[in-house]
Design an enzyme around this catalytic site. Structure first.
Site, PDB file in Angstrom:
ATOM      1  N   GLU A 209       0.885  -1.174   0.000  1.00  0.00           N
ATOM      2  CA  GLU A 209       0.000   0.000   0.000  1.00  0.00           C
ATOM      3  C   GLU A 209       0.915   1.214   0.000  1.00  0.00           C
ATOM      4  OE1 GLU A 209      -3.358   0.178   0.021  1.00  0.00           O
ATOM      5  OE2 GLU A 209      -3.763  -1.962   0.104  1.00  0.00           O
ATOM      6  N   CYS A 243      -2.285   9.607   2.686  1.00  0.00           N
ATOM      7  CA  CYS A 243      -1.822   8.989   1.437  1.00  0.00           C
ATOM      8  C   CYS A 243      -2.743   9.293   0.269  1.00  0.00           C
ATOM      9  CB  CYS A 243      -1.682   7.490   1.612  1.00  0.00           C
ATOM     10  SG  CYS A 243      -3.211   6.704   2.163  1.00  0.00           S
TER      11      CYS A 243
END
Ligand code: NAD
Length: 455
Positions: A209, A243
């Site tokens: 990720e 993010c």
């Protein structure tokens, strides 16, 4: 205990079968939920110590999202772990066929600092649900939160089932040298490559990720005021250290001035004239990141914001205009409260600009035009995203979450987390009361029939 000994301990526990029963998994998930309630204050204040994150943000983006995931997983797990029947095929008649979700074994989860609770524990929910043991390496940068998490995990879970290992790069390297059965990494693209290289030595499967520059396109038909408000919220939440925050905005030239003005209004509405005094605005995690971010201020014209205080790692929500495409702020992931706004004249230009960069984790589009929507969604590859909103897709457990290309591989959240931490074992069961001789030699006269069956 060395990393090797720790893994051996986990593996022995896994092999004992203790983690497999549904009742065990549910009990551990309920324990995790209980922990989050009992230690809520402690966790909220640890995150506050790390970067002055407002309690509302800590609840919504860390604890709340975990509660939602755990409750949902507990409700669904009985069904998820059931073997799933699939169809048989003529060539294998008669047979019954099914798949079974099997835990990988000993799982390693490596977390970053920006959502230090959620990003360490959310993957753990999936790993436990799937029947694995878990070693978690939280980030050394959010050390207050990491040490509270470690204390809690140590107190509530058996060491051979869930262990939190604090430390920096060296500790992580030791862990990565071991042959874990699965590695789930959240962090930068740079370190993601190191993780994948280490995993390849043992052929350990990975989920990565990662980050990247998530674009946000605002076209001429967009509802500008709403777009500006939603973008400002998603960008300056956690002081831009998210993010999936919009990294930069591409706005149609016909609405650029209006958009910039509305963006400025939105920031003022959220944080007041001096965001430094606002209880709703977080700080930058440390001096290195603060310095890095301040250096971007020279890459464009400061349209609004731009004030900072090094002692507090405070950087005002900042909008940059007149940004050059080749500048560092447009090359590197910003990961902070600076929003470059650039204009475009045709949607094809905007798409071209997005596609000139590595595939991002998220893409956002503000438009009222369905043709534009279809075009952008078809032409641009990205992990996931939203139309007429930002960041919010991450909060829907029914949407698998993950990147593509440079922004990562694999997905999680909700059922996808369970799937990620499970190996799908395929089984064909054949009866013995019938043994059709068709497949056995001699093959004479059989070829034409097999061609008919398989064509
Ligand atoms: P990072 O890659 O620097 O660190 C992540 C983890 O890796 C930490 O636990 C750290 O200790 C470890 N690590 C760092 N350097 C290492 C090395 N050389 N060898 C082995 N391990 C090492 O990331 P970060 O600064 O903590 O987090 C920010 C990044 O994470 C951003 O790029 C952001 O986009 C990304 N991110 C992605 C997601 C997502 O869900 N896709 C979520 C949050 C953050």
């Amino acid at each position: 205990m060395s990393a090797k000994e720790l893994l051996e301990k986990h593996r022995t526990y896994f092999r004992s079968g203790a983690t497999r029963p549904l009742s065990f998994r549910i009990h551990q998930l309920e324990t995790l939920k209980k922990i989050l309630v009992e230690h809520e204050e402690e966790l909220v204040s640890a995150v506050y110590k790390d970067f002055k994150k407002p309690e509302m943000e800590t609840y919504a983006t860390e604890l709340g999202i975990l509660h939602d995931e755990i409750s949902y997983t507990i409700r669904k797990l009985r069904n998820w772990i059931k073997p799933k029947r699939v169809s048989g095929t003529l060539i294998n008649f008669p047979s019954s066929n099914y798949t079974v979700a099997e835990p990988y074994g000993a799982v390693l989860i490596i977390a970053p600092w920006n959502y230090p609770i959620q990003l360490a524990l959310l993957p753990m929910v999936g790993a436990i649900a799937a029947g694995n043991t878990v070693v978690i390496k939280p980030s050394e940068l959010s050390s207050n939160t990491s040490s509270v998490l470690k204390k809690i995990i140590d107190a509530w879970f058996k060491e051979e089932f869930v262990t939190m290992v604090e430390g920096g790069v060296e500790v992580n390297k030791d862990l990565l040298d071991q042959d874990f059965d699965y590695i789930f990494f959240t962090g930068s693209t740079r370190v993601g490559k190191i993780v994948m290289e280490a995993a390849s030595k043992h052929l350990t499967p990975v989920t990565l990720e990662l980050g990247g520059k998530s674009p946000c396109i605002v076209d001429g038909t967009a509802k500008i005021k709403t777009a500006a408000k939603r973008i400002a919220w998603g960008k300056f939440l956690n002081a831009g250290q998210t993010c999936v925050a919009p990294d930069y905005v591409l706005v149609h030239s016909s609405v650029k001035d209006e958009f910039l003005q509305e963006l400025k209004n939105a920031v003022k509405g959220f944080y007041g004239v001096n965001p430094k005094l606002s209880p709703n605005y977080a700080r930058i995690i440390n001096g290195d990141h603060f310095e890095r971010l301040c250096s971007y201020l020279e890459d464009g014209e400061v349209y609004s914001g731009g004030r900072f205080d090094a002692d507090e790692c405070y950087l005002e929500p900042t909008i940059l205009s007149s940004v050059k495409r080749e500048s560092r702020v447009m090359e590197e992931e910003i990961f902070g409260p600076i929003l470059p706004v650039m204009e475009f004249n045709s949607i094809a230009d905007a798409i071209h600009l997005v596609n000139a960069k590595p595939k991002p984790l998220a893409l956002y589009l503000f438009t009222e035009n369905s043709t534009t929507e279809r075009l952008v969604l078809k032409e641009c590859s990205f992990g996931g995203g939203a139309v007429n909103d930002v960041v919010a897709h991450l909060g829907n457990r029914y949407l698998p979450f993950g990147g593509v290309g440079n922004s990562g591989m694999g997905v999680y959240h909700g059922k996808s987390s369970f799937d990620t931490f499970s190996h799908t074992k395929s089984i064909m069961r054949k009866p013995t009361w019938l043994d059709i001789p068709f497949r056995y030699a001699p093959y004479k006269g059989k070829l034409k029939w097999i061609k008919k069956i398989l064509n």
